[in-house]
Design an enzyme around this catalytic site. Structure first.
Site, short mmCIF file in Angstrom:
data_model
loop_
_atom_site.label_atom_id
_atom_site.label_comp_id
_atom_site.label_asym_id
_atom_site.label_seq_id
_atom_site.Cartn_x
_atom_site.Cartn_y
_atom_site.Cartn_z
N CYS A 113 0.81 -1.23 0.00
CA CYS A 113 0.00 0.00 0.00
C CYS A 113 0.84 1.28 0.00
CB CYS A 113 -0.93 0.01 1.21
SG CYS A 113 -1.91 -1.49 1.38
N HIS A 241 -3.03 7.01 1.78
CA HIS A 241 -3.46 5.71 1.23
C HIS A 241 -4.93 5.51 1.56
CE1 HIS A 241 -4.12 1.59 0.43
NE2 HIS A 241 -4.07 1.20 1.71
N ASN A 271 -10.17 0.01 -1.39
CA ASN A 271 -8.73 -0.02 -1.15
C ASN A 271 -8.06 -0.65 -2.37
OD1 ASN A 271 -6.10 -0.67 -0.39
ND2 ASN A 271 -6.66 -1.31 1.67
#
Length: 315
Positions: A113, A241, A271
């Site tokens: 990530c 993020h 995500n």
């Protein structure tokens, strides 16, 4: 070289949209349950015939077009991804081939990530060292391939996509547009976010990640601003993020960026791992929510419990 700057961005998402109600037909969940816990409403999911390098190449082509450049102008391709199926040719090489590039250096980075902000820093350092003049930096992930769609704790989180940035050396008299990176990790907590096994599957310890992100990351993000010589209240945007709205909002608040637009692309995209920051940044630029020269904090975190952040000037 005295520095580098981001001159253009671009993003791409697959056409298929998966809603919370769609997921409720697959696993024991509901739209209300998902919204209240992670803030996600929809996500885009790539099909079996859409590999990671295809997503990446679409985003890269858009960034190049926005910069007014051709593939031949690029001498370094960096792709941040943790979901590529094949090891060789790597994803960056396949992107270069898809775009018809000449002979760029091609490298993949796997910091999950936090991959894009690591890759952006690497591109900046490479340009500063004189080893490249223009780089195409891409974050791309196909989380659908590594997700257990019967596990409601993870399948409600993820989406697929790619985002890209063109980085080039600053000209004489120009200020650097990419600030110093601050990066690190918590190696003994690597178990908190995992992509393991055969076939590989995404798993995480949600509460551990939440506590770490909301308590440990705000002071680190403030140090990123300090290194860049920008006060948090001077930021025009904060692009974290896009893990979970319940993480993004408190972290952004604790950074002290009271005048900044806070990217909330997680609501419509889920995500997307390494793709989340460049996609969210590209959408802010596309919608005109930030303008050229604005200071923007980019801060990636998550997989490996790694983190990396820098302040950039909006292209």
């Amino acid at each position: 070289m005295t520095g580098s700057r981001v001159v253009a961005v671009g993003h791409y998402q697959p056409a298929k949209v998966l809603t919370n109600d769609d997921l409720a037909a697959i696993v024991d969940t509901s739209d209300e349950w998902i919204r209240s816990r992670v803030g996600i409403e929809t996500r885009h999911v790539a099909g079996p015939d859409e590999p990671v390098d295809e997503l990446a190449a679409h985003a890269g082509a858009k960034a190049l077009a926005s910069a007014g450049l051709t593939p031949a102008d690029i001498d370094l391709v960096l792709v941040a991804t943790s979901t590529a199926v094949d090891r060789s040719p790597n994803t960056a090489a396949r992107v270069a081939a898809r775009l018809g590039m000449g002979s760029p250096a091609v490298m993949d980075l796997n910091v999950v990530c936090a991959g894009f902000t690591h890759a952006l820093a690497t591109a900046d350092h490479t340009v500063r060292a004189g080893a490249a003049t223009r780089a195409l930096v891409i974050g791309a992930d196909k989380m659908a391939d590594i997700t257990d769609w019967t596990d409601r704790t993870t399948c409600v989180l993820v989406g697929d996509g790619a985002g890209a940035a063109v980085v080039e050396a600053v000209r004489p008299g120009q200020d650097a547009g990419i600030g110093p990176v601050l990066w690190g990790s918590v190696p003994d907590m690597g178990h908190a976010v995992r992509i393991e096994g055969t076939p590989p599957r995404f798993a995480q310890e949600g509460q551990a990640v939440y506590r770490w992100a909301t308590t440990q990351l705000p002071p680190i993000a403030r140090k990123v601003c300090e290194r860049a010589g920008v006060a948090p209240e001077e930021l025009a945007a904060v692009v974290l993020h896009q893990a979970n709205l319940r993480i993004i909002e408190p972290v952004a608040q604790r950074i002290g960026a009271v005048n900044a637009v806070v990217a909330r692309d997680v609501v419509e995209s889920g995500n997307t791992s390494a793709a989340s920051i460049p996609m969210a940044l590209s959408k802010l630029v596309e919608r005109g929510e930030i303008t050229s020269g604005d200071p923007v904090l980019l801060f990636g975190f998550g997989g490996n419990l790694s983190y990396a952040g820098q302040v950039i000037r909006c292209p």
